[in-house]
Design a protein around this motif. Structure first.
Motif, mmCIF file in Angstrom:
data_model
loop_
_atom_site.group_PDB
_atom_site.id
_atom_site.type_symbol
_atom_site.label_atom_id
_atom_site.label_comp_id
_atom_site.label_asym_id
_atom_site.label_seq_id
_atom_site.Cartn_x
_atom_site.Cartn_y
_atom_site.Cartn_z
ATOM 1 N N TYR A 64 0.960 -1.273 -0.094
ATOM 2 C CA TYR A 64 -0.143 0.077 0.017
ATOM 3 C C TYR A 64 0.768 1.241 0.188
ATOM 4 N N PRO A 65 0.386 2.283 -0.420
ATOM 5 C CA PRO A 65 1.330 3.525 -0.394
ATOM 6 C C PRO A 65 1.757 3.915 1.279
ATOM 7 N N GLY A 66 2.936 4.114 1.114
ATOM 8 C CA GLY A 66 3.663 4.373 2.443
ATOM 9 C C GLY A 66 4.579 3.099 2.941
ATOM 10 N N VAL A 67 4.314 1.810 2.421
ATOM 11 C CA VAL A 67 4.665 0.706 2.915
ATOM 12 C C VAL A 67 6.256 0.626 2.240
ATOM 13 N N LYS A 68 7.256 0.386 2.944
ATOM 14 C CA LYS A 68 8.596 0.436 2.487
ATOM 15 C C LYS A 68 9.160 -1.150 2.793
ATOM 16 N N ALA A 69 9.921 -1.466 1.958
ATOM 17 C CA ALA A 69 10.415 -2.702 1.955
ATOM 18 C C ALA A 69 11.261 -2.716 3.396
ATOM 19 N N PRO A 70 11.310 -3.883 4.245
ATOM 20 C CA PRO A 70 12.066 -3.654 5.564
ATOM 21 C C PRO A 70 13.650 -3.407 5.158
#
Length: 177
Positions: free
Chosen positions: A8-14
């Motif tokens: 989703y928008p805002g989710v970044k890869a760890p």
């Protein structure tokens, strides 16, 4: 592990720097430790892993877990503290000394206005049996599984008024999009 999480928008890869991070516990403030410990041990089968007292600041922390077969909890307090802080899904009950003696004292449950914190959740193997267990133990219901717009989800209150969601995993498969 091939699952990369829903995007989703805002989710970044760890980031690699977060490897090994885990959610250890959620904390609830309690008025009366005896009442709260009775509720969580009797109604939800939790055990106290560790109690830590901080006399100078006048509060105690109780770390609770629903232990499972095969959990090997160290007897030694120092080793048990390390073990406790390496687990997932613990409940920390924080008691500020003296609140149990204040008749009008209550914590905000997060669901009254202004809303904030919402609830904790337990999954159970049989939701109908859990509802019967709650009835037998005079647990206060906010919502039963056959009420409201979201069937198969139960909400009860603990002794401090915090909401507890109770679900049966198998009944959650068709919820949401």
């Amino acid at each position: 592990m091939s699952f990369q999480g829903e995007q989703y928008p805002g989710v970044k890869a760890p980031a690699a720097e977060t490897d090994g991070f885990r959610l250890n516990h959620t904390m609830l403030r309690i008025k009366d430790p005896q009442a709260a410990l009775d509720f969580y041990s009797r109604v939800f089968g939790m055990q106290v892993l560790r109690r830590l007292d901080f006399e100078e600041m006048q509060f105690s922390l109780y770390f609770l877990a629903k232990l499972e077969a095969g959990d090997e909890v160290p007897e030694d307090k120092a080793r048990r503290s390390v073990w406790t802080f390496s687990q997932k899904g613990l409940l920390e009950l924080t008691h500020n000394w003296g609140t149990e003696d204040q008749a009008d004292f209550a914590y905000h449950d997060g669901n009254a206005e202004p809303q904030g914190f919402g609830h904790i959740c337990f999954s159970v193997p049989d939701l109908d049996a859990a509802e019967a267990w709650f009835d037998a133990n005079e647990v206060e219901f906010i919502k039963r599984s056959d009420q409201g717009k979201m069937p198969d989800v139960v909400f009860v209150k603990d002794v401090d008024g915090y909401w507890i969601e109770v679900v049966e995993a198998a009944r959650m498969a068709d919820k949401g999009d």
